[in-house]
Design a protein around this motif. Structure first.
Motif, mmCIF file in Angstrom:
data_model
loop_
_atom_site.group_PDB
_atom_site.id
_atom_site.type_symbol
_atom_site.label_atom_id
_atom_site.label_comp_id
_atom_site.label_asym_id
_atom_site.label_seq_id
_atom_site.Cartn_x
_atom_site.Cartn_y
_atom_site.Cartn_z
ATOM 1 N N TYR A 150 0.827 -1.204 0.000
ATOM 2 C CA TYR A 150 0.000 0.000 0.000
ATOM 3 C C TYR A 150 0.863 1.257 0.000
ATOM 4 O O TYR A 150 0.478 2.279 -0.564
ATOM 5 N N GLU A 151 2.061 1.187 0.611
ATOM 6 C CA GLU A 151 2.964 2.336 0.577
ATOM 7 C C GLU A 151 3.389 2.654 -0.853
ATOM 8 O O GLU A 151 3.474 3.822 -1.242
ATOM 9 N N THR A 178 -7.534 10.318 1.987
ATOM 10 C CA THR A 178 -8.910 9.852 2.102
ATOM 11 C C THR A 178 -9.549 9.916 0.713
ATOM 12 O O THR A 178 -9.054 10.602 -0.186
ATOM 13 N N GLY A 187 3.962 11.561 -1.096
ATOM 14 C CA GLY A 187 3.577 10.222 -0.667
ATOM 15 C C GLY A 187 3.662 10.019 0.828
ATOM 16 O O GLY A 187 3.649 8.895 1.315
ATOM 17 N N ARG A 188 3.736 11.105 1.583
ATOM 18 C CA ARG A 188 3.843 11.022 3.041
ATOM 19 C C ARG A 188 2.503 11.189 3.738
ATOM 20 O O ARG A 188 2.452 11.344 4.946
ATOM 21 N N SER A 189 1.424 11.153 2.980
ATOM 22 C CA SER A 189 0.090 11.322 3.549
ATOM 23 C C SER A 189 -0.817 10.204 3.047
ATOM 24 O O SER A 189 -0.831 9.897 1.858
ATOM 25 N N ASN A 190 -1.550 9.603 3.965
ATOM 26 C CA ASN A 190 -2.511 8.575 3.594
ATOM 27 C C ASN A 190 -3.811 9.280 3.208
ATOM 28 O O ASN A 190 -4.516 9.800 4.058
ATOM 29 N N GLU A 202 1.647 1.916 -3.527
ATOM 30 C CA GLU A 202 0.459 2.443 -4.206
ATOM 31 C C GLU A 202 0.274 3.926 -3.909
ATOM 32 O O GLU A 202 -0.027 4.716 -4.800
ATOM 33 N N ILE A 203 0.470 4.312 -2.644
ATOM 34 C CA ILE A 203 0.344 5.719 -2.265
ATOM 35 C C ILE A 203 1.382 6.556 -3.005
ATOM 36 O O ILE A 203 1.071 7.632 -3.520
ATOM 37 N N LYS A 204 2.614 6.061 -3.094
ATOM 38 C CA LYS A 204 3.678 6.782 -3.817
ATOM 39 C C LYS A 204 3.318 6.934 -5.294
ATOM 40 O O LYS A 204 3.552 7.979 -5.897
#
Length: 69
Positions: A3-4, A50, A45-48, A6-8
Protein backbone atom coordinates in the motif's frame (compact mmCIF):
# COMPACT_ATOMS: atom_id res chain seq x y z
CA UNK A 1 2.66 -3.96 -4.60
CA UNK A 2 2.41 -2.71 -1.01
CA UNK A 3 0.00 0.00 0.00
CA UNK A 4 2.96 2.34 0.58
CA UNK A 5 4.02 1.80 -3.03
CA UNK A 6 0.46 2.44 -4.21
CA UNK A 7 0.34 5.72 -2.26
CA UNK A 8 3.68 6.78 -3.82
CA UNK A 9 2.32 5.94 -7.28
CA UNK A 10 -0.84 8.00 -6.75
CA UNK A 11 1.25 10.86 -5.31
CA UNK A 12 3.52 10.85 -8.36
CA UNK A 13 0.49 10.90 -10.66
CA UNK A 14 -0.99 13.89 -8.83
CA UNK A 15 2.27 15.80 -9.20
CA UNK A 16 2.70 14.83 -12.86
CA UNK A 17 -0.83 15.93 -13.76
CA UNK A 18 -0.52 19.15 -11.72
CA UNK A 19 2.69 20.05 -13.54
CA UNK A 20 1.19 19.20 -16.93
CA UNK A 21 -1.59 21.70 -16.19
CA UNK A 22 0.92 24.39 -15.21
CA UNK A 23 -0.22 24.63 -11.59
CA UNK A 24 1.91 25.25 -8.52
CA UNK A 25 1.46 23.28 -5.32
CA UNK A 26 -0.02 26.43 -3.80
CA UNK A 27 -2.57 26.82 -6.61
CA UNK A 28 -3.69 23.20 -6.38
CA UNK A 29 -3.93 23.41 -2.59
CA UNK A 30 -6.04 26.57 -2.90
CA UNK A 31 -8.38 24.87 -5.38
CA UNK A 32 -8.78 21.95 -2.96
CA UNK A 33 -9.16 24.23 0.08
CA UNK A 34 -6.30 22.54 1.93
CA UNK A 35 -3.01 23.82 3.28
CA UNK A 36 -0.03 23.97 0.91
CA UNK A 37 2.00 21.91 3.38
CA UNK A 38 -0.64 19.17 3.29
CA UNK A 39 -0.57 19.16 -0.52
CA UNK A 40 3.22 18.86 -0.42
CA UNK A 41 2.92 15.85 1.90
CA UNK A 42 0.33 14.32 -0.43
CA UNK A 43 2.55 14.75 -3.50
CA UNK A 44 5.55 13.29 -1.71
CA UNK A 45 3.58 10.22 -0.67
CA UNK A 46 3.84 11.02 3.04
CA UNK A 47 0.09 11.32 3.55
CA UNK A 48 -2.51 8.57 3.59
CA UNK A 49 -5.22 10.09 1.40
CA UNK A 50 -8.91 9.85 2.10
CA UNK A 51 -11.38 9.28 -0.70
CA UNK A 52 -12.74 12.76 -0.04
CA UNK A 53 -9.30 14.34 -0.56
CA UNK A 54 -8.74 12.30 -3.71
CA UNK A 55 -12.08 13.52 -5.06
CA UNK A 56 -11.23 17.15 -4.22
CA UNK A 57 -7.92 16.81 -6.05
CA UNK A 58 -9.58 15.21 -9.07
CA UNK A 59 -12.17 17.98 -9.21
CA UNK A 60 -9.45 20.65 -8.92
CA UNK A 61 -7.44 19.02 -11.73
CA UNK A 62 -10.56 18.31 -13.81
CA UNK A 63 -9.75 14.60 -14.06
CA UNK A 64 -11.38 11.30 -13.17
CA UNK A 65 -10.32 9.31 -10.11
CA UNK A 66 -9.21 6.52 -12.42
CA UNK A 67 -6.64 8.91 -13.93
CA UNK A 68 -4.74 8.84 -10.64
CA UNK A 69 -4.85 5.10 -10.27
Amino acid sequence: MTYEEEIKKIAANIKKIRLSKGLTVQELAWRCDIERSNMSRIESGRSNLTVKTLCLICRALNIELSDLL
